[in-house]
Design a protein around this motif. Sequence first.
Motif, short mmCIF file in Angstrom:
data_model
loop_
_atom_site.label_atom_id
_atom_site.label_comp_id
_atom_site.label_asym_id
_atom_site.label_seq_id
_atom_site.Cartn_x
_atom_site.Cartn_y
_atom_site.Cartn_z
N ALA A 83 30.69 -19.98 -44.61
CA ALA A 83 30.92 -18.54 -44.65
C ALA A 83 32.21 -18.26 -45.40
CB ALA A 83 31.00 -17.98 -43.23
N ALA A 84 32.21 -17.22 -46.23
CA ALA A 84 33.39 -16.95 -47.04
C ALA A 84 33.49 -15.47 -47.37
CB ALA A 84 33.34 -17.78 -48.33
N ASP A 85 34.67 -15.08 -47.83
CA ASP A 85 34.92 -13.71 -48.25
C ASP A 85 34.28 -13.47 -49.61
OD1 ASP A 85 36.66 -11.12 -48.06
OD2 ASP A 85 37.11 -11.96 -50.03
N LEU A 86 33.51 -12.42 -49.72
CA LEU A 86 32.76 -12.14 -50.94
C LEU A 86 33.66 -12.00 -52.16
CD1 LEU A 86 30.15 -11.43 -52.45
CD2 LEU A 86 30.42 -9.07 -51.64
N GLU A 87 34.69 -11.20 -52.05
CA GLU A 87 35.56 -10.95 -53.21
C GLU A 87 36.22 -12.23 -53.70
OE1 GLU A 87 37.09 -8.63 -56.24
OE2 GLU A 87 35.64 -8.05 -54.69
N LYS A 88 36.65 -13.07 -52.79
CA LYS A 88 37.28 -14.34 -53.18
C LYS A 88 36.29 -15.24 -53.90
CE LYS A 88 40.84 -14.49 -49.58
NZ LYS A 88 41.34 -15.22 -48.36
N GLU A 89 35.06 -15.29 -53.42
CA GLU A 89 34.05 -16.14 -54.05
C GLU A 89 33.64 -15.61 -55.41
OE1 GLU A 89 33.07 -19.13 -52.98
OE2 GLU A 89 34.55 -18.83 -51.41
N LEU A 90 33.58 -14.31 -55.56
CA LEU A 90 33.27 -13.71 -56.86
C LEU A 90 34.37 -14.01 -57.87
CD1 LEU A 90 31.92 -10.26 -55.69
CD2 LEU A 90 30.57 -12.07 -56.73
N LYS A 91 35.60 -13.89 -57.46
CA LYS A 91 36.71 -14.16 -58.37
C LYS A 91 36.78 -15.63 -58.75
CE LYS A 91 39.75 -10.38 -56.98
NZ LYS A 91 41.03 -10.00 -56.30
N LYS A 92 36.44 -16.49 -57.80
CA LYS A 92 36.47 -17.94 -58.06
C LYS A 92 35.52 -18.31 -59.18
CE LYS A 92 36.51 -20.50 -54.43
NZ LYS A 92 36.07 -21.23 -53.21
N ASP A 93 34.26 -17.88 -59.06
CA ASP A 93 33.29 -18.21 -60.10
C ASP A 93 33.46 -17.35 -61.32
OD1 ASP A 93 31.60 -20.40 -59.41
OD2 ASP A 93 30.81 -19.21 -57.79
#
Length: 207
Positions: free
Chosen positions: A194-204
């Motif tokens: 489970a992860a924060d959406l914004e952080k995962e979007l910025k990562k990729d």
Amino acid sequence: MKIPIKYRNKPFVLFATGPSLTEEVVESIRPYKDKFIMLGCNDSYERVDYLHEHYACDDKWWRHHGEAVRKLRPELSCWSQAGQDLCDQYGVTHIPGKHKEGLSLDSNYIHYGSNSGFQSLNLAFLMGGNRFILVGYNMKQVAGLTHYFGDHPKGLKVTSPYAQFVSAYTNIQPKIKDLIINCTPDSALTMFKAADLEKELKKDGRE
């Protein structure tokens, strides 16, 4: 037909239709629409107007929504288990499926997993995806809601065996599970990171 590797080593955002698929979530993902492959299932086409791919399983759904899909998004690449006549009518690619555990590794067919969200994930994997962010994947009722839009209309409404749905995801191969990030708040799919959406979007988005 064999599912083509259209997006080799590309990250996906997968949209299911759980109660957490709010307009706020959809708009927060919009700035990344050119960084990810956006694949939605079922009614998500109504809320997410930047999908690259769409999946809806059965004949009943296409009979009800087919004209609306093509009116809104005539160019949208669509996939289904529906009969060939309906697929031809609405410009949908038919793909076979099988009742087997885990995701299919064979591009000739997907595994059912008892629900369209699972089937969408299998499709994305066979298309070449290397990372999968899940949104709208609650797989349970939230505040009495079954979907972000409420219940399906009469004729499409079916009982959702959530425990069966969750079991199908539990049986996904461990190496593939590691590629899946669940950014759905209040989700029953606790077998994924489970992860924060914004952080995962910025990562990729930086890749």
